[in-house]
Design an enzyme around this catalytic site. Sequence first.
Site, PDB file in Angstrom:
ATOM      1  N   GLY A  50      42.263  33.582  45.853  1.00  0.00           N
ATOM      2  CA  GLY A  50      42.175  33.739  47.296  1.00  0.00           C
ATOM      3  C   GLY A  50      41.760  35.153  47.646  1.00  0.00           C
ATOM      4  N   GLN A  55      41.051  42.633  52.847  1.00  0.00           N
ATOM      5  CA  GLN A  55      40.990  43.171  51.485  1.00  0.00           C
ATOM      6  C   GLN A  55      39.630  43.763  51.162  1.00  0.00           C
ATOM      7  OE1 GLN A  55      42.763  39.396  49.664  1.00  0.00           O
ATOM      8  NE2 GLN A  55      43.483  40.996  48.291  1.00  0.00           N
ATOM      9  N   CYS A 102      47.947  39.659  43.291  1.00  0.00           N
ATOM     10  CA  CYS A 102      47.068  39.980  44.423  1.00  0.00           C
ATOM     11  C   CYS A 102      45.975  40.905  43.916  1.00  0.00           C
ATOM     12  CB  CYS A 102      47.888  40.665  45.514  1.00  0.00           C
ATOM     13  SG  CYS A 102      46.914  41.090  46.975  1.00  0.00           S
ATOM     14  N   LEU A 103      44.731  40.617  44.325  1.00  0.00           N
ATOM     15  CA  LEU A 103      43.617  41.461  43.880  1.00  0.00           C
ATOM     16  C   LEU A 103      43.764  42.892  44.399  1.00  0.00           C
ATOM     17  CD1 LEU A 103      40.709  38.913  44.349  1.00  0.00           C
ATOM     18  CD2 LEU A 103      41.738  39.665  42.186  1.00  0.00           C
ATOM     19  N   HIS A 144      49.981  33.376  51.394  1.00  0.00           N
ATOM     20  CA  HIS A 144      49.665  34.731  50.909  1.00  0.00           C
ATOM     21  C   HIS A 144      48.460  35.296  51.656  1.00  0.00           C
ATOM     22  CE1 HIS A 144      49.148  37.624  47.354  1.00  0.00           C
ATOM     23  NE2 HIS A 144      48.031  37.781  48.038  1.00  0.00           N
ATOM     24  N   GLU A 145      47.409  34.480  51.812  1.00  0.00           N
ATOM     25  CA  GLU A 145      46.174  34.979  52.434  1.00  0.00           C
ATOM     26  C   GLU A 145      46.343  35.199  53.937  1.00  0.00           C
ATOM     27  OE1 GLU A 145      44.138  36.149  50.455  1.00  0.00           O
ATOM     28  OE2 GLU A 145      44.852  35.092  48.676  1.00  0.00           O
ATOM     29  N   HIS A 148      47.883  38.411  54.674  1.00  0.00           N
ATOM     30  CA  HIS A 148      46.959  39.554  54.656  1.00  0.00           C
ATOM     31  C   HIS A 148      46.365  39.798  56.051  1.00  0.00           C
ATOM     32  CE1 HIS A 148      46.582  40.951  50.539  1.00  0.00           C
ATOM     33  NE2 HIS A 148      46.389  39.728  50.065  1.00  0.00           N
TER      34      HIS A 148
HETATM   35 NI    NI Z   1      46.491  39.178  48.053  1.00  0.00          NI
END
Ligand code: NI
Length: 185
Positions: A50, A55, A102-103, A144-145, A148
């Site tokens: 995701g 991000q 998480c990236l 999660h997304e 963000h």
């Molecule tokens: Ni993330």
Amino acid sequence: MSILKIARMGHPVLLQPAQAVEAAAIAADRSLQTLIDDMIETLADAGGVGLAAPQVYAGRRVILAMAPAGRGDDDAPTPLTILVNPELELAPDEPRLGWEGCLSIPGLRGAVPRAPSLRYHGFDRSGQAVEGVAEGFFARVLQHEVDHLDGVLYPMRMADFRYFGFDEELNRLEAEARAAERNEA
Ligand code: NI
């Protein structure tokens, strides 16, 4: 299309709420369409499940989410889903703990309590309203997304920091536990 730089935890862009996209203009919004193309390429390059626009330093309410086969136990796989202005209605069931990475927080993962199922709605990239239900791993990725988009990172949702660590360490522990199980069998 371009691979975009991914912001890492500590950069203030990750703490800022993203702005809603004008729904009627989604299909004609060239910068939005380019952002979505670039996010798809960036996610594929990074190998995540995701990605949210903040991000990649874009303060707009756009997310990508997927649940590949083999992730999240026996949950059904879900292909890459693009949602603009996503809204979630969480089921009132008891939250479940599950591992998340998480990236924007590379090399680490933590166990996060999340609603096990939800309804989502929003718009696809052509501006069509979409809605659906999600369970298990895909529901987790969506939560999660969308977090963000509200400036929330998964450690801010964690309840027990004993279950937070580096992938390398946790993977080694899990491999040792599996080996011990095999020896006992
Ligand atoms: Ni993330």
